[in-house]
Design an enzyme around this catalytic site. Structure first.
Site, PDB file in Angstrom:
ATOM      1  N   VAL A 131       0.963  -1.312   0.159  1.00  0.00           N
ATOM      2  CA  VAL A 131      -0.077   0.115  -0.140  1.00  0.00           C
ATOM      3  C   VAL A 131       0.996   1.241   0.117  1.00  0.00           C
ATOM      4  CG1 VAL A 131      -1.557   1.309   1.486  1.00  0.00           C
ATOM      5  CG2 VAL A 131      -2.090  -1.126   1.072  1.00  0.00           C
ATOM      6  N   ALA A 132       2.136   1.211   0.808  1.00  0.00           N
ATOM      7  CA  ALA A 132       2.821   2.214   0.759  1.00  0.00           C
ATOM      8  C   ALA A 132       3.453   2.564  -0.580  1.00  0.00           C
ATOM      9  CB  ALA A 132       3.778   2.245   1.926  1.00  0.00           C
ATOM     10  N   ILE A 139       2.635   1.589  -3.848  1.00  0.00           N
ATOM     11  CA  ILE A 139       1.855   1.900  -4.731  1.00  0.00           C
ATOM     12  C   ILE A 139       1.032   3.366  -4.761  1.00  0.00           C
ATOM     13  CG2 ILE A 139      -0.175   1.289  -6.096  1.00  0.00           C
ATOM     14  CD1 ILE A 139       0.228  -1.788  -5.321  1.00  0.00           C
ATOM     15  N   GLU A 187      -1.700   4.946  -5.091  1.00  0.00           N
ATOM     16  CA  GLU A 187      -3.017   4.586  -5.368  1.00  0.00           C
ATOM     17  C   GLU A 187      -3.718   5.702  -6.040  1.00  0.00           C
ATOM     18  OE1 GLU A 187      -1.713   4.602  -2.408  1.00  0.00           O
ATOM     19  OE2 GLU A 187      -2.165   2.670  -1.289  1.00  0.00           O
ATOM     20  N   ASP A 202      -2.085  18.429 -43.821  1.00  0.00           N
ATOM     21  CA  ASP A 202      -2.792  18.534 -45.133  1.00  0.00           C
ATOM     22  C   ASP A 202      -2.865  20.095 -45.395  1.00  0.00           C
ATOM     23  OD1 ASP A 202      -4.289  17.522 -47.383  1.00  0.00           O
ATOM     24  OD2 ASP A 202      -6.168  18.241 -46.466  1.00  0.00           O
ATOM     25  N   ASP A 251      -8.459  17.555 -42.829  1.00  0.00           N
ATOM     26  CA  ASP A 251      -9.865  17.690 -42.683  1.00  0.00           C
ATOM     27  C   ASP A 251     -10.646  16.585 -43.662  1.00  0.00           C
ATOM     28  OD1 ASP A 251      -9.005  18.703 -45.212  1.00  0.00           O
ATOM     29  OD2 ASP A 251     -10.131  20.404 -45.113  1.00  0.00           O
ATOM     30  N   ASP A 261      -7.617  11.746 -45.150  1.00  0.00           N
ATOM     31  CA  ASP A 261      -6.679  12.034 -44.055  1.00  0.00           C
ATOM     32  C   ASP A 261      -6.780  11.156 -42.875  1.00  0.00           C
ATOM     33  OD1 ASP A 261      -5.473  14.261 -45.266  1.00  0.00           O
ATOM     34  OD2 ASP A 261      -6.893  15.489 -44.707  1.00  0.00           O
ATOM     35  N   ASN A 314      -1.705   8.975   2.345  1.00  0.00           N
ATOM     36  CA  ASN A 314      -1.938   9.113   0.770  1.00  0.00           C
ATOM     37  C   ASN A 314      -3.264   9.582   0.393  1.00  0.00           C
ATOM     38  OD1 ASN A 314       0.493   7.726   0.718  1.00  0.00           O
ATOM     39  ND2 ASN A 314      -0.435   5.637   0.034  1.00  0.00           N
ATOM     40  N   ASP A 340      -1.418  13.196  -0.458  1.00  0.00           N
ATOM     41  CA  ASP A 340      -0.907  12.753  -1.898  1.00  0.00           C
ATOM     42  C   ASP A 340      -2.296  13.543  -2.741  1.00  0.00           C
ATOM     43  OD1 ASP A 340       0.835  11.813  -0.825  1.00  0.00           O
ATOM     44  OD2 ASP A 340       0.459   9.598  -1.816  1.00  0.00           O
TER      45      ASP A 340
END
Length: 887
Positions: free
Chosen positions: A283-284, A286, A288, A330, A620, A624, A713, A717
């Site tokens: 958990v630390a 990753i 999240e 183009d 356009d 293309d 987190n 975070d």
């Protein structure tokens, strides 16, 4: 021996090959049989995905899969709060992704909707109207001005037939169609003048064609097939996140396994305890919130870009723009205005700019009258309708405020000889004050052959050889400037000729002058090209137009230097003559690609991609679409663009303004920089958490519980990281070289900063824990460890928030002018500090988070330790700038 193309076969061969009669057409029974055998004349529909399928697809990301595993393990071991929080992050991210995908139109279905509903066909000697989907190979189709070509045709009759094929070939001027056999082989689409192509527009004349291909076998069907088979290109952002996810996963597994084994070897913890510890590490480690934060940062970028007329259809395209090395554009409708305009006027054997003419007395007035009279343009409620060249001649008169309606009333058309491609002339007869006037327009060289006199300054004089040579030289010079030159002449008669034939009407003419027309460049594009060059981005023109026209426009825009016009321009036929290896080796030599087919555009994009370049393609037209889909970012025009090009694109320009791309690139670079800041902030924080837990385990200390890590987190975070996503751009963002495909989020010193700042935070956290144990407030060992853990928990949380200020620049000081310019960041930081402290300050929350209540002495230690991250990082950055010349 290869089968001869139908444009190289005569009409009899074509009719024989398709087993049809050139006069009576197919029988109804034969048409029905062929329809059953070959299927309807429509494009294949692409398979669509349901909302549920789109939702499920969001969970195929590597990091998302790891988070889901962590959630399951957390739930299995009783940590339901952890599991619910992780799942909430994952689901929010998936909903964002589905929302973006749900807004995208399908390119193949857009192609299908372009099909014309009915066609005039000859069957059993009768002309009838049938649904275009019921057309079969061998059908005879009758066309006239205003019709849409319902299938691919080989013309067997043509009367002044002109078809506008810009959406397929990129050429702005309508093509004169013929029924004769073409002798040249390997002709590009734009030069196959005896063929008509599905979904192009008849602008003038009439004709009859035999259907040679229907549905997916047509040229537009071929493009649909290319779209269907084209692989979706992964953006640099997606590739970066995939690589990062893999690295993180391997590190997580290794560290968790080592921790688990070390804990068991020490013998003080049970298997369940060590399993929970390993989950805490996972958990630390990753981040999240990273998927959600990246998505939110990109979404905020799309909002800002939408306010500047750049509409993002796929979120990763925001960041991709910032890493763009090449923009392949183009010409028609993208770099140019897609409307013919009179640019030069030649009267009295002298060249003038069309906009500078003020006096329309004498010969200038005579020429302007002929421009209007010798013209088939029709006025409607929606403006002028007709050949773009002819409407440009009317527009020239109106731009100079000439009353052409009065001219039409006084001098109505009495007779005409229509234009045809063999004699290259058109003539009309009108009443005049002294009898009648014949007006003639056409190719300058043909017109000069039939002229014996010239009007100079209002006087009619003999057309001498010297003047004729001078006029031909002017014609050649204008042609090299990519101007389409038309000549105009007249003569007076007593009465309308009884025999309206060329030999009688179009002889002994009085030459009046030339006009040079061009599809002019958009006025803002040259500056945009220059800005792109400053930003290290190379602009290229990729068009179906002629080589000289493309080169001239490219020089005017700054895409091509005059000295390189012979070496840096390549045609589609030249491309075909080169091997894949030769082209890949020499692709950087070319800035202009002329007379190219859709396959060529894709080939060009892929050649640059093989060199590791990030390619953006603008366009356009239908032609293309495959290149837009293959490119790293496809950019369609919102106003003039077809639904097909929009459906295949990543971004749509609402104002069709090439300059908007430059603004979008700046925004993309800012988004990448801000994601980089958020990533540095998150990973440095997570590294500190991992090291802290790992060392705590080795030392036999109490470790940070999963709920503590998730709370840090969540609080530290999320809001600060999102606020970093709206940081203002650095001043030099558009003078830096493109990052390119090889760059990653960890480049530019970010990776090193993550490591040393993460280690620094861990050292400070562990120091606080050790200090709290050495000088405890409570004597009991359990309470001392609980206090130490609480102080470490708060130190880690506060320190991460203070470090958010540091990551605004890898090497720059936090005390710069932009340090606190982001008000959202300031409020996010303040709010996070309050919420983080609440779990310790409010007694009711203490047992939930396994923390104790701290006194003033302990809070002082926590605050000093948290703020120390700013002081230490500022000193390190100063050393990096002064000693190592960083930043």
């Amino acid at each position: 021996m290869a089968e001869q193309p139908l444009y190289n076969q005569d009409v009899k061969q074509v009719l024989s090959q398709l087993r049809t009669n050139g006069e009576t057409g197919l029988t109804q029974s034969e048409a029905t049989k062929r329809l059953n055998d070959d299927g309807p004349n429509q494009l294949k529909e692409a398979e669509s995905t349901t909302l549920f399928q789109k939702f499920i697809n969001q969970f195929k990301d590597f990091m998302i899969a790891i988070l889901l595993v962590a959630a399951v393990v957390a739930a299995f071991t009783g940590e339901l709060v952890d599991a619910i929080f992780i799942l909430a992050i994952v689901i929010i991210n998936a909903v964002f992704g589905v929302f973006q995908e749900a807004k995208a139109e399908d390119a193949i279905n857009a192609l299908k909707e372009m099909s014309t509903p009915n066609a005039n066909v000859i069957r059993d000697s009768k002309e009838m109207s049938v649904k275009s989907t019921e057309l079969v190979a061998g059908d005879l189709v009758r066309l006239e001005a205003g019709d849409i070509v319902p299938a691919d045709l080989r013309f067997i009759e043509s009367a002044s037939l002109q078809i506008e094929e810009a959406s397929l070939t990129g050429e702005s001027v309508p093509v004169d169609k013929v029924a004769t056999t073409l002798t040249d082989s390997d002709l590009p689409l734009g030069d196959r003048k005896n063929l008509g192509f599905m979904n192009t527009n008849v602008t003038y004349g009439r004709g009859v064609g035999i259907v040679i291909s229907t549905g997916m076998a047509t040229e537009i069907g071929h493009i649909a097939g290319m779209l269907e088979s084209a692989d979706e290109t992964k953006t640099p952002l997606q590739e970066n996140l995939i690589r990062l996810g893999r690295v993180l996963t391997y590190l997580i597994l290794i560290i968790a396994a080592i921790t688990f084994v070390v804990g068991l070897v020490r013998g003080k913890e049970t298997i369940i305890d060590m399993l929970l510890t390993s989950i805490s590490l996972a958990v630390a480690a990753i981040p999240e919130g990273l998927p959600a934060i990246v998505t939110i940062t990109l979404a905020l970028g799309t909002t800002r870009m939408a306010s500047r007329n750049a509409l993002i259809r796929k979120l990763p395209a925001v960041e991709t723009l910032g890493s763009t090395d090449i923009i392949g554009s183009d010409k028609t409708g993208t770099l140019t205005q897609n409307k013919m305009t009179v640019e030069k006027v030649v009267v009295n054997a002298e060249v003038s700019d069309a906009t500078t003419i003020k006096d329309f007395s004498g010969t200038y007035g005579r020429l302007a009258d002929i421009l209007a009279l010798n013209n088939d343009t029709k006025r409607t409620e929606n403006g002028y309708v007709g050949d773009p060249t002819e409407t440009a001649l009317i527009a020239f008169n109106e731009s100079h405020h000439r009353n052409i309606d009065q001219l039409f009333q006084e001098m109505p058309r009495l007779a005409e000889i229509p234009f045809d491609s063999e004699r290259k002339l058109m003539s009309t007869v009108h009443p005049a004050p002294n009898g009648h006037i014949v007006t003639v327009k056409g190719a300058p060289d043909e017109l000069l052959k039939r002229a014996t006199k010239i009007e100079m300054a209002g006087e009619v004089v003999e057309l001498s050889d010297d003047i004729r040579a001078k006029l031909l030289a002017i014609n050649s010079e204008l042609a090299t400037q990519a101007l389409r030159v038309l000549g105009f002449a007249y003569k007076t008669l007593d009465a309308v000729p009884e025999d309206m034939i060329s030999e009688v009407v179009e002889s002994n003419l009085v030459f009046t002058g030339f006009v040079g027309l061009i599809d002019p460049e958009r006025p803002e594009v040259a500056r945009a090209v220059a800005e792109a060059k400053t930003a290290g981005i190379r602009s290229m023109m990729i068009t179906g137009d002629h080589r000289d026209t493309a080169a001239a426009i490219a020089i005017r825009l700054g895409i091509l230097d005059e000295k390189d016009k012979d070496t840096a321009v390549i045609s589609g036929s030249d491309l075909d003559a080169m091997t894949e290896e030769d082209f890949a080796e020499n692709v950087n030599k070319y800035s202009v690609y002329a007379r190219v087919a859709p396959e060529h555009k894709v080939k060009i994009v892929r050649a640059w991609q093989k060199k590791g370049k990030v390619v953006a393609m603008t366009g356009d037209g239908v032609n293309d679409a495959p290149a837009l889909k293959t490119a790293d970012i496809g950019i369609a025009m919102g106003i003039t663009g077809t639904e097909v090009s929009k459906g295949a694109s990543d971004m749509v320009l609402a104002d069709d303004n090439f300059a908007t791309i430059v603004h979008a690139v700046e925004e993309g670079r800012k988004v990448f920089a801000n994601i980089q800041k958020a990533l540095q902030y998150l990973l440095a924080s997570n590294l500190a958490e991992v090291i802290s837990i790992f060392v705590m385990t080795l030392l036999g200390w109490n470790i940070l519980a999963p709920i503590m890590i998730l709370w840090i987190n969540l609080v530290t975070d999320t809001l600060p990281a999102i606020a970093l996503g709206v940081e203002p751009a650095q001043k030099d963002v558009m003078t830096q070289r493109p990052r390119g495909r090889g760059a990653s989020f960890l480049s530019g010193g970010v990776g090193a900063a993550i490591i040393w700042q993460g280690i620094l935070q861990a050292v400070i956290v562990l120091s606080v824990y050790g200090f709290a144990l050495a000088y405890p407030v409570h004597a009991a060992e359990f309470e001392a460890h609980r206090d130490a853990l609480t102080m470490s928990f708060m130190t880690l949380g506060l320190m991460q928030m203070f470090n958010a200020i540091n990551v605004k620049s890898v090497y720059g000081s936090m005390f710069g002018p932009q340090a606190f310019q982001n008000k959202l960041f300031n409020w996010a930081l303040l709010g996070s500090l309050v919420v983080m402290a609440a779990v310790v300050v409010i007694p009711a929350l203490n047992p939930i988070f396994h923390v104790s209540h701290l006194d003033g002495y302990q809070w002082a230690i926590v605050l000093c330790a948290g703020i120390s991250i700013i002081v230490i990082v500022e000193i390190v950055k100063l050393i990096q700038r002064k000693i190592f010349n960083k930043g």
